[in-house]
Write a protein that holds these residues in place. Structure first.
Motif, mmCIF file in Angstrom:
data_model
loop_
_atom_site.group_PDB
_atom_site.id
_atom_site.type_symbol
_atom_site.label_atom_id
_atom_site.label_comp_id
_atom_site.label_asym_id
_atom_site.label_seq_id
_atom_site.Cartn_x
_atom_site.Cartn_y
_atom_site.Cartn_z
ATOM 1 N N THR A 1 -4.693 6.260 2.363
ATOM 2 C CA THR A 1 -3.970 5.038 2.013
ATOM 3 C C THR A 1 -4.669 4.352 0.846
ATOM 4 O OG1 THR A 1 -3.134 4.686 4.264
ATOM 5 C CG2 THR A 1 -3.247 2.760 2.842
ATOM 6 N N GLN B 1 -3.032 11.374 5.252
ATOM 7 C CA GLN B 1 -3.290 10.063 5.862
ATOM 8 C C GLN B 1 -4.139 9.154 4.969
ATOM 9 O OE1 GLN B 1 -1.744 8.934 8.732
ATOM 10 N NE2 GLN B 1 -0.627 10.829 8.334
ATOM 11 N N THR C 1 0.788 5.405 1.420
ATOM 12 C CA THR C 1 0.124 6.310 2.354
ATOM 13 C C THR C 1 0.657 7.719 2.150
ATOM 14 O OG1 THR C 1 -0.231 4.605 4.041
ATOM 15 C CG2 THR C 1 -0.234 6.901 4.787
ATOM 16 N N GLU D 1 0.831 -1.196 0.000
ATOM 17 C CA GLU D 1 0.000 0.000 0.000
ATOM 18 C C GLU D 1 0.871 1.253 0.000
ATOM 19 O OE1 GLU D 1 -3.775 -1.817 2.583
ATOM 20 O OE2 GLU D 1 -2.384 -0.408 3.511
#
Length: 280
Positions: free
Chosen positions: A154, A152, A147, A145
């Motif tokens: 993701t 914040q 981010t 992933e």
């Protein structure tokens, strides 16, 4: 034993054995056994650890002095440099804490002090102190992933089945190299498109122009201990692999590119650190 040898042979079938021009490695004269060198962007320093990721050490590549930063066990994995080469980051846990509770510390070379920063230690390997976007493995899904540290937000990068690990963000922040078993894939950071299979091995560093990845491929005859390891160069655009070392007594691992295509790496057989120059 025969099965492991056959597997290694199959992995090497896709490797073009004509080596890039690789200057004769020069041993860094340091006392002690070290591994996993990561050079600073300006090439003046390198971070080191010892067997089993024991401790964090700072190597001056001009004077060859080695300064112990932290003696704690298991913390010499995932350390990274600030883009200014004057600060680096590492994770550390308390004596009675689990590694999942590790905190990230920032060390100033000028001030010779470490201070805790507000960053999840799982995000550390792709953090350089200035980038807003980091890449990491989701510990629950084992997918990669990204981010955005500012918002914040993701999002998912990998889209195929598998257990992914060791995500390496490119210098321009547009792509990420990831690992799925022995395979190395490159994905777009925004999650668009399909991943591209680059080769097999462990990639450890991007070239400055993001055209190449450098890494290594180790071998084992008994499935446990390492019997050999060589450095590989991966041409990302053409998905081609070149073997750039070929030795019997040295186990070259963890190469890190810095400066004008200079390479610092460790010999896992002797615990020594070497530097060389690669002509791309």
């Amino acid at each position: 034993m025969k099965r492991n040898i056959l597997l290694c042979a199959l992995l090497l079938l896709g490797i073009q054995l004509q080596a890039q021009e690789f200057s004769k490695p020069k041993e860094i004269p340091v006392k002690g056994n070290f591994t996993n060198p990561v050079a600073s962007p300006d090439g003046k320093y390198a971070l080191l650890t010892q067997e089993h990721n024991h401790g964090v050490y700072l190597l001056n590549l001009t004077t060859y002095d080695v300064v112990p930063i932290s003696p704690n066990t298991g913390i010499g994995y995932g350390y990274t440099w600030n883009a200014d080469s004057q600060t680096f980051y590492f994770k550390e846990k308390g004596e009675k804490e689990y590694f999942s509770n590790s905190k990230v510390k920032s060390y100033s070379i000028k001030e010779k002090t470490a201070s805790e920063i507000d960053l999840n230690h799982n995000l550390l390997p792709s953090f350089n102190g200035k980038n807003e976007i980091v890449v990491h493995t989701n510990p629950f899904t084992l997918q990669i992933e990204a981010t955005n540290l500012k918002t914040q937000k993701t999002w998912l990068i990998t889209s195929n089945e598998g257990q992914y690990y060791n995500a390496i963000l490119s210098h321009d922040g547009k792509r990420v190299a990831v690992h799925n078993g022995p395979d190395i894939w490159v994905y777009n950071i925004d999650g668009s498109g399909k991943g591209k299979l680059i080769g097999q091995g462990i990639a450890t560093s991007w070239s400055n122009d993001d055209k190449y990845l450098i890494g290594f491929l180790d071998e084992s005859q008994d499935g446990h201990s390492i019997s050999n390891s060589e450095i590989l160069l991966f041409d990302v655009e053409n998905a081609r692999t070149k073997k750039i070392t070929s030795t019997e007594n040295q186990f070259e691992m963890f190469p890190s590119l810095f400066g004008e295509n200079q390479v610092i790496f460790s010999d896992e057989n002797s615990g020594k650190i070497y530097v060389s120059t690669l002509k791309l």
